[in-house]
Design an enzyme around this catalytic site. Sequence first.
Site, PDB file in Angstrom:
ATOM      1  CG  ASP A   1      -2.521   1.559  -3.047  1.00  0.00           C
ATOM      2  OD1 ASP A   1      -3.550   2.087  -3.511  1.00  0.00           O
ATOM      3  OD2 ASP A   1      -1.955   1.971  -2.026  1.00  0.00           O
TER       4      ASP A   1
ATOM      5  CG  HIS B   1      -1.963   2.722   4.460  1.00  0.00           C
ATOM      6  ND1 HIS B   1      -1.211   2.863   5.561  1.00  0.00           N
ATOM      7  CD2 HIS B   1      -1.129   2.479   3.451  1.00  0.00           C
ATOM      8  CE1 HIS B   1       0.044   2.711   5.247  1.00  0.00           C
ATOM      9  NE2 HIS B   1       0.121   2.483   3.969  1.00  0.00           N
TER      10      HIS B   1
ATOM     11  CG  LEU C   1      -1.889  -1.157   1.339  1.00  0.00           C
ATOM     12  CD1 LEU C   1      -2.682  -1.038   2.625  1.00  0.00           C
ATOM     13  CD2 LEU C   1      -2.832  -1.154   0.149  1.00  0.00           C
ATOM     14  CB  CYS C   2       0.331   4.617  -1.407  1.00  0.00           C
ATOM     15  SG  CYS C   2       0.492   4.356  -3.187  1.00  0.00           S
ATOM     16  N   PRO C   3       2.570   4.574   1.043  1.00  0.00           N
ATOM     17  CG  PRO C   3       4.208   5.798   2.209  1.00  0.00           C
ATOM     18  CD  PRO C   3       2.931   5.033   2.412  1.00  0.00           C
TER      19      PRO C   3
END
Lengths: 75, 351
Positions: A39, B49, A12-14
Amino acid sequence: MNREILNARRLLCPLPVIRTQDKVKQLQPGDQLEVICTDPGVMQDIPAWCRINGHKVLESSSGGHEYIIVLEVGR
Amino acid sequence: MIRVVEEQKKAIALISGGLDSMLAAKTVMEQGIHVEGINFFTGFCVEGHTHAIRERDKAKPKRNNSLWVAEQLGIKLHIVDVIEEYKNVLINPKHGYGANMNPCLDCKIFMVGKARQWIAENGFDFIITGEVIGQRPMSQRKATMPIVAKESGADDLLLRPLCAKNLPPTLPEREGWVDREKLHDITGRSRKPQMAMAKDFGIADYAQPAGGCCFLTDKNYSAKLVDLWQARDSKDYELDDVMLLKVGRHIRPRPHFKLIVAREEGEGRFMQGYKRDFISMICTSHTGPFVLLDGEPSAEDLYLAASITARYGQGRNAEQVDMAITQKDGSERTIQVKPLAGEKLPEEWVI
Ligand code: SF4
């Protein structure tokens, strides 16, 4: 010119951006990197990161639940 | 004639994605200093997220505020993965926790310390933060300013441009790299001076994080973290644990296992990625959520979990529903259960 693939699926980012950044550090200007992610946030974040750091997005696409960005390492 | 060409001084700015760090960096850039940004990813950062996970937000993906700030400022941003090292900060904070599980003061010391290490490795001269005296009750008080500077090892290489005039001059000021007169003297919790400054700089669209920059300031999130530690009888955690605390409803009907119930499709899809790490279940006779079971449930517990899961699906009023249970090795079986009755789940089950 070198072309490499980075598997950033499930991150997931970042984190995909961090992994891209760390990988790009090992590449030379002109090399290409294909980043494969799941993502959707990367469609914004990786191009933004490239703009800031002087790299070029050559391609971005999505299919199924995957998002792929191809970038060229800048100077 | 000998001309001495002064090298341009370089500073690294801690960029959280909020307004203060943006203004601090901008203030120093205005003085001709070369500024780059640094952002630390602890695993608990609010960035992205949940938006990435939850289906309904996909249509408007949320920008990463620190990248956005760096782009607005026209500076490079280095994002550093500190997930592993951060564990020690969160598990053993020397200065304790804030209102929730946020170890803000230790966190600040840690991040400034990392920045100190970064400037040494990268030939930069000093560090900038957007700290303001009195801004946050725990970590940004007059008394904590020297603690952060000292315990991080940054000492007088740490410049806080927004409140510098209320603090002793730092090395960049004493050496004349920056003009102290052009720095600021903001104190307190009012956001007005920052808003006025943003206006002066022509910055209109900025993020205003309410509680703080991470999930640890969130009451519900903190409760789930404490529950996790209690259940495992250990304060340790992995990144996957931290991620899973951000998704679904968490229900612990027995001390040794809990259910994570997806609230919508995007969460369900994300959670499917953990099928090899947890027992999972989903209703096959009716539409219902995907569920992960964390812990070591017995056969009886599985029945209870299935009956709780059934409550969250279309079959909640049915006499009986079919529930497919998948073990970590992929083996699957289906059991018939009666959805758990009652208006509400016992309150103490809901984390
Ligand atoms: S809110 Fe979170 S990231 Fe920010 S200082 Fe506190 S603990 Fe650190």
